[in-house]
Design an enzyme around this catalytic site. Structure first.
Site, PDB file in Angstrom:
ATOM      1  N   ASN A 254     126.126  18.986 -12.488  1.00 11.04           N
ATOM      2  CA  ASN A 254     125.362  18.176 -13.441  1.00 11.04           C
ATOM      3  C   ASN A 254     126.186  18.052 -14.721  1.00 11.04           C
ATOM      4  O   ASN A 254     126.300  19.005 -15.488  1.00 11.04           O
ATOM      5  CB  ASN A 254     124.018  18.876 -13.716  1.00 11.04           C
ATOM      6  CG  ASN A 254     123.233  18.209 -14.831  1.00 11.04           C
ATOM      7  OD1 ASN A 254     123.549  17.095 -15.246  1.00 11.04           O
ATOM      8  ND2 ASN A 254     122.208  18.896 -15.316  1.00 11.04           N
ATOM      9  N   TRP A 255     126.761  16.870 -14.918  1.00 15.33           N
ATOM     10  CA  TRP A 255     127.650  16.698 -16.082  1.00 15.33           C
ATOM     11  C   TRP A 255     126.866  16.541 -17.387  1.00 15.33           C
ATOM     12  O   TRP A 255     127.449  16.532 -18.462  1.00 15.33           O
ATOM     13  CB  TRP A 255     128.556  15.478 -15.890  1.00 15.33           C
ATOM     14  CG  TRP A 255     129.495  15.567 -14.713  1.00 15.33           C
ATOM     15  CD1 TRP A 255     129.620  16.620 -13.822  1.00 15.33           C
ATOM     16  CD2 TRP A 255     130.441  14.577 -14.291  1.00 15.33           C
ATOM     17  NE1 TRP A 255     130.577  16.328 -12.887  1.00 15.33           N
ATOM     18  CE2 TRP A 255     131.103  15.092 -13.143  1.00 15.33           C
ATOM     19  CE3 TRP A 255     130.795  13.314 -14.757  1.00 15.33           C
ATOM     20  CZ2 TRP A 255     132.099  14.363 -12.469  1.00 15.33           C
ATOM     21  CZ3 TRP A 255     131.777  12.593 -14.095  1.00 15.33           C
ATOM     22  CH2 TRP A 255     132.426  13.125 -12.962  1.00 15.33           C
ATOM     23  N   LYS A 256     125.555  16.351 -17.298  1.00 13.84           N
ATOM     24  CA  LYS A 256     124.722  16.127 -18.488  1.00 13.84           C
ATOM     25  C   LYS A 256     125.306  14.981 -19.330  1.00 13.84           C
ATOM     26  O   LYS A 256     125.886  14.059 -18.777  1.00 13.84           O
ATOM     27  CB  LYS A 256     124.576  17.415 -19.289  1.00 13.84           C
ATOM     28  CG  LYS A 256     124.134  18.587 -18.409  1.00 13.84           C
ATOM     29  CD  LYS A 256     123.694  19.786 -19.180  1.00 13.84           C
ATOM     30  CE  LYS A 256     123.256  20.872 -18.203  1.00 13.84           C
ATOM     31  NZ  LYS A 256     122.700  22.040 -18.847  1.00 13.84           N
TER      32      LYS A 256
ATOM     33  N   HIS B  57     114.741  17.891 -14.958  1.00 16.28           N
ATOM     34  CA  HIS B  57     115.623  18.910 -15.549  1.00 16.28           C
ATOM     35  C   HIS B  57     114.957  19.448 -16.817  1.00 16.28           C
ATOM     36  O   HIS B  57     114.298  18.697 -17.543  1.00 16.28           O
ATOM     37  CB  HIS B  57     116.993  18.305 -15.869  1.00 16.28           C
ATOM     38  CG  HIS B  57     117.972  19.355 -16.284  1.00 16.28           C
ATOM     39  ND1 HIS B  57     117.994  19.861 -17.556  1.00 16.28           N
ATOM     40  CD2 HIS B  57     118.912  20.042 -15.586  1.00 16.28           C
ATOM     41  CE1 HIS B  57     118.933  20.811 -17.617  1.00 16.28           C
ATOM     42  NE2 HIS B  57     119.496  20.931 -16.444  1.00 16.28           N
TER      43      HIS B  57
ATOM     44  N   GLU C 188     115.946  20.097 -19.681  1.00 21.54           N
ATOM     45  CA  GLU C 188     116.250  19.408 -20.945  1.00 21.54           C
ATOM     46  C   GLU C 188     115.381  18.157 -21.089  1.00 21.54           C
ATOM     47  O   GLU C 188     114.974  17.791 -22.189  1.00 21.54           O
ATOM     48  CB  GLU C 188     117.758  19.073 -21.001  1.00 21.54           C
ATOM     49  CG  GLU C 188     118.577  20.326 -21.289  1.00 21.54           C
ATOM     50  CD  GLU C 188     119.955  20.355 -20.645  1.00 21.54           C
ATOM     51  OE1 GLU C 188     120.473  19.304 -20.240  1.00 21.54           O
ATOM     52  OE2 GLU C 188     120.515  21.475 -20.545  1.00 21.54           O
TER      53      GLU C 188
ATOM     54  N   GLU D  47     115.903  26.628 -11.976  1.00 23.70           N
ATOM     55  CA  GLU D  47     116.772  26.812 -13.138  1.00 23.70           C
ATOM     56  C   GLU D  47     115.990  27.498 -14.254  1.00 23.70           C
ATOM     57  O   GLU D  47     115.278  26.833 -15.016  1.00 23.70           O
ATOM     58  CB  GLU D  47     117.268  25.453 -13.633  1.00 23.70           C
ATOM     59  CG  GLU D  47     118.073  24.690 -12.607  1.00 23.70           C
ATOM     60  CD  GLU D  47     119.052  23.728 -13.263  1.00 23.70           C
ATOM     61  OE1 GLU D  47     120.252  23.893 -13.046  1.00 23.70           O
ATOM     62  OE2 GLU D  47     118.605  22.854 -14.015  1.00 23.70           O
TER      63      GLU D  47
ATOM     64  N   GLY E 211     123.136  27.155 -19.842  1.00 20.18           N
ATOM     65  CA  GLY E 211     124.084  26.956 -20.935  1.00 20.18           C
ATOM     66  C   GLY E 211     124.163  28.126 -21.896  1.00 20.18           C
ATOM     67  O   GLY E 211     124.736  28.017 -22.984  1.00 20.18           O
TER      68      GLY E 211
ATOM     69  N   SER F  22     124.117  28.861 -15.721  1.00 20.33           N
ATOM     70  CA  SER F  22     125.363  29.590 -15.961  1.00 20.33           C
ATOM     71  C   SER F  22     126.043  30.082 -14.681  1.00 20.33           C
ATOM     72  O   SER F  22     126.613  31.170 -14.654  1.00 20.33           O
ATOM     73  CB  SER F  22     125.131  30.756 -16.931  1.00 20.33           C
ATOM     74  OG  SER F  22     124.656  30.267 -18.179  1.00 20.33           O
TER      75      SER F  22
ATOM     76  N   GLY G 138     126.171  23.251 -14.373  1.00 16.37           N
ATOM     77  CA  GLY G 138     126.370  22.427 -15.561  1.00 16.37           C
ATOM     78  C   GLY G 138     127.788  22.595 -16.085  1.00 16.37           C
ATOM     79  O   GLY G 138     128.737  21.989 -15.578  1.00 16.37           O
ATOM     80  N   GLY G 139     127.923  23.437 -17.100  1.00 16.97           N
ATOM     81  CA  GLY G 139     129.201  23.608 -17.793  1.00 16.97           C
ATOM     82  C   GLY G 139     130.399  23.745 -16.864  1.00 16.97           C
ATOM     83  O   GLY G 139     131.425  23.074 -17.050  1.00 16.97           O
TER      84      GLY G 139
HETATM   85  P1  PGA Z   1     124.747  25.475 -16.921  1.00 21.15           P
HETATM   86  O1  PGA Z   1     123.690  24.301 -16.650  1.00 21.15           O
HETATM   87  O2  PGA Z   1     125.455  25.743 -15.613  1.00 21.15           O
HETATM   88  O3  PGA Z   1     125.670  24.947 -17.981  1.00 21.15           O
HETATM   89  O4  PGA Z   1     123.969  26.665 -17.372  1.00 21.15           O
HETATM   90  C1  PGA Z   1     122.948  24.224 -15.467  1.00 21.15           C
HETATM   91  C2  PGA Z   1     122.001  23.051 -15.525  1.00 21.15           C
HETATM   92  O5  PGA Z   1     121.373  22.830 -16.566  1.00 21.15           O
HETATM   93  O6  PGA Z   1     121.840  22.301 -14.535  1.00 21.15           O
END
Ligand code: PGA
Length: 252
Positions: free
Chosen positions: A9-11, A95, A97, A167, A173, A212, A233-234
């Site tokens: 997930n590149w956000k 998600h 966010e 999640e 993050g 993470s 994500g990251g």
């Molecule tokens: P993260 O994000 O790996 O940077 O913690 C995961 C996500 O929000 O899908």
């Protein structure tokens, strides 16, 4: 035996130069038949990702879709039909966010989930508790309510063609990862909730862990019986790191 899925997930990350470099790195990964791999670029870069990755097994997904499944007067939104038209096969729904910062309520998410499936876009339903909810022992209640909102309003059958991502919000993050045992406990709870309504769907559905995930913790997480891969994500913004996680998934 369920297949594993490693999804990035590149956000809201990336620009013309960095996306080009990331896609070039992804093209060079070594493919494994037994593991699925997907990326969710920002909408702006979906077409470029589809083009660049067309000779790879990487599945392309979108990070969100509109509540209307087809083209409509909805400024700023993207319809599931449009996503499918340009080559998307998956879409993230709910998600954290979007739930916490961008106003996606359970009732909006039901509409988005429905819109996606109406166009054969497979939803990846994201669920998870906040730190405060975990501290107040509300984790299972939150998971139950997020999942029931879809299963009870639509039907259990919609999960036959969906993926779930657990999640925990406190692990996204933050560098804090749920321990493999903490994650397994919730994954197995999710599967049992689904099994109460339909055992076959529960056994078949992929439940990804997100929060993470890195190359150095993926092995222990993926070893858990109810963890069927990761939503990353990251660490998905670096092709080498993402590739390493994908390789680890191949060892399960
Ligand atoms: P993260 O994000 O790996 O940077 O913690 C995961 C996500 O929000 O899908």
């Amino acid at each position: 035996m369920r297949r594993l899925l490693v999804a990035g997930n590149w956000k809201m990350h990336g620009n013309s130069a960095s996306v080009k470099a990331l896609l070039a790195g992804l093209v060079n990964l070594t493919w494994q038949q037994q593991v699925d791999i997907a990326v969710f670029p920002p909408a702006l870069f979906i077409v470029e990702a589809v083009q660049s990755l067309k000779d790879t097994p990487i599945i392309i997904g979108a990070q969100d879709c509109a509540i209307e499944s087809k083209e409509a007067a909805l400024t700023g939104e993207i319809a599931a039909s449009q996503l499918v038209d340009v080559g998307c096969q998956l879409v993230l729904i709910g998600h954290s966010e979007r739930r916490l910062l961008l106003g996606d309520t359970d009732s909006i998410l039901i509409e988005k989930f429905k819109a996606a499936q109406a166009q054969q876009l497979k939803p990846v339903l994201c669920i998870g508790e906040t730190q405060q909810q975990r501290e107040n022992n509300q984790t299972f209640a939150v998971i139950t309510s997020q999942l029931n909102s879809i299963m009870d309003t639509l039907s259990i059958d919609v999960l036959a063609n969906a993926i779930i991502a657990y999640e925990p919000v406190w692990a996204i993050g933050t560098g804090l990862t749920a321990t493999p045992e903490q994650a397994q406990e919730v994954h197995s709870f999710i599967r049992s909730l689904i099994a109460e309504k339909n055992e076959a769907i529960a056994q078949k559905i992929q439940i990804l862990y997100g929060g993470s995930v890195k190359a150095d913790n993926a092995q222990a997480l993926f070893a858990m019986p109810d963890i069927d891969g990761g939503l990353i994500g990251g660490a998905s913004l670096n092709a080498d790191e993402f590739g390493a996680i994908y390789r680890i998934a191949g060892n399960k």
